[in-house]
Motif scaffolding. Structure first.
Motif, PDB file in Angstrom:
ATOM      1  N   UNK A   1      24.370   1.641 -30.648  1.00  0.00           N
ATOM      2  CA  UNK A   1      23.604   2.754 -30.095  1.00  0.00           C
ATOM      3  C   UNK A   1      23.479   3.906 -31.090  1.00  0.00           C
ATOM      4  N   UNK A   2      24.390   3.882 -32.084  1.00  0.00           N
ATOM      5  CA  UNK A   2      24.359   4.993 -33.037  1.00  0.00           C
ATOM      6  C   UNK A   2      23.060   5.063 -33.825  1.00  0.00           C
TER       7      UNK A   2
ATOM      8  N   UNK B   1      21.649   9.365 -24.819  1.00  0.00           N
ATOM      9  CA  UNK B   1      22.043  10.089 -23.596  1.00  0.00           C
ATOM     10  C   UNK B   1      21.608   9.322 -22.353  1.00  0.00           C
ATOM     11  N   UNK B   2      20.434   8.689 -22.423  1.00  0.00           N
ATOM     12  CA  UNK B   2      19.921   7.981 -21.248  1.00  0.00           C
ATOM     13  C   UNK B   2      20.657   6.656 -21.038  1.00  0.00           C
ATOM     14  N   UNK B   3      20.938   5.912 -22.099  1.00  0.00           N
ATOM     15  CA  UNK B   3      21.437   4.537 -21.933  1.00  0.00           C
ATOM     16  C   UNK B   3      22.938   4.341 -22.150  1.00  0.00           C
TER      17      UNK B   3
END
Ligand code: PLP
Length: 406
Positions: free
Chosen positions: A10-11, A19-21
């Motif tokens: 995710x980085x 923020x969403x996932x």
């Protein structure tokens, strides 16, 4: 897509995407929680699109969208069907939404309904204002006058018959077995509002009632903090209601379903205590010189069809008339109460007192109220789980204050 995002780094994504996932849809533990989790989601993701498609098509059981079903809501429905000893149940956002859906599932334009004249005020108005405008006419009868009831059902040949197990506020008990028999003889569906009785006192399905309704806002939730409604019945009828509910959309939310489910667990204990205290309060009121009449299922001024009760408990509702009281005396009495709360709901852990002419039946003028036995001095009590000695002392001091008796 979503699972890939969890596993990928995710980085690499922007802050808004992270923020969403991030943190969502992590694997669930294999250990099961002892209580039903709340599923506060509108949408359910499937392992693959075949599965999503099969649930949409009804070929496979499952969840895709919370108006169509949600596991927390389902848990409440399963619990209510078990309590009412029916095949199934369907939950709604309020008691009125449940009644609306149940009636809608039974009628079409031109159909007729035979209903008790003593129905809860909003139910009466629902029939008169909403269903009447859809060309569904309601014929109101005295549910205690068995001759009138039988002949109305036979001559009107209604699509639905609507009664309350214990009526509000006079606490009369409907003769459910006969009403079911007469209704079925003309092919009518019988809907019974079992809110006042609760599944602890009466299970209407045992007497042939087709759809058993509860405002779960009352005894089932029990804490005065959540609205809801439920209809219990056989599989076919609940299937019909699922169709109505999916389109009319009066569903309960998962958090509200969870709170209600929490209430279910202590409901039998509460109702037992409330019944015990209410019978003591009714007996105390019956010997009080300032009281004209006490209404309690099983008392002489209310008729009962005692065979419907599961045992000798008669519930937590008590009504009474203060002698020679008008609006002023009733208001002074309600104002003087210290433990009872002057509130319109019922079935809570708190004791509540209300003036039916001012609240539940205010849509009727005084003549219409008196015609159905609702006199100006009538008070309805919902007995909570406080110490009964405190409840009786509270009624005593409030009566003394308005009449300066004793
Ligand atoms: C007997 C009865 N039926 C139905 C309702 C309506 O329930 P709700 O307020 O949950 O819509 C009530 C509410 O007071 C009620 O007392």
């Amino acid at each position: 897509m979503s699972r890939q995002l969890e596993r990928e780094d995710l980085r690499r994504r922007g802050a808004a995407t992270r923020a969403v996932h991030a943190g969502e849809r992590i694997p669930l533990p294999i250990e099961r929680s002892t209580t039903t989790p709340i599923f506060p989601t509108t949408t359910f993701l499937h392992p693959d699109l075949e599965s999503l498609d099969a649930v949409f098509g009804g070929e496979q059981a499952g969840y895709n969208y919370s108006r169509h079903g949600n596991p927390t809501i389902r848990a409440l429905e399963v619990a209510m069907a078990a309590l009412e000893e029916t095949d199934d149940a369907i939950a709604f956002g309020s008691g009125m939404a449940a009644l609306h859906a149940a009636i809608l599932a039974c009628v079409t334009a031109g159909s007729k309904i035979v209903a008790s004249r003593e129905l809860f005020g909003a139910t009466y108005t629902l029939l008169q204002a909403i269903f009447d405008s859809l060309e569904v006419e309601s014929i109101f009868v005295d549910q205690l006058d068995l001759e009138e009831m039988e002949s109305a059902i036979a001559s009107v040949r209604p699509r639905a018959v609507l009664v309350e197990t214990i009526s509000n506020p006079l606490l009369n008990v409907a003769h459910l077995p006969l009403i079911a028999e007469w209704s079925h003889a003309v092919g009518a569906t019988v809907i019974c509002d079992n809110t006042f009785a609760t599944p602890v006192l009466v299970n209407p399905s045992k007497f042939g009632i087709d759809l058993v309704m509860h405002s779960t806002t009352k005894y089932i939730g029990g804490h005065g903090d959540v609205l809801g409604g439920v209809i219990c019945g056989d599989t076919d009828r609940i299937e019909d209601l699922i169709r109505v509910s999916r389109l009319a959309g009066g569903v309960i939310g998962p958090f509200e379903a969870w709170l209600t489910l929490r209430g279910v667990k202590t409901m039998p204990l509460r109702v037992r205590q409330q019944s015990e205290s209410a019978s003591l309060v009714a007996a105390w009121l019956a010997q009080h010189p300032a009281i004209d009449c006490v209404f309690y299922p099983g008392y002489s001024c209310s008729t009962e069809a005692a065979a419907v009760f599961n045992d000798d408990r008669r519930g937590g509702m008590v009504s009474f008339e203060i002698a020679n009281a008008g609006r002023d005396e009733v208001f002074r009495f309600l104002d003087a109460l210290e433990v009872f709360l002057p509130g319109t709901s019922l079935g809570d852990v708190y004791s509540l007192a209300v003036s039916p002419p001012m609240s539940t039946h205010r849509a009727l003028d005084e003549d219409a109220q008196v015609a159905i036995g609702i006199n100006p001095g009538l008070i309805r009590l919902s007995i909570g789980i406080e110490d009964v000695e405190d409840l009786i002392a509270d009624l005593d001091q409030a009566l003394r204050r308005i009449y300066r008796t004793g």
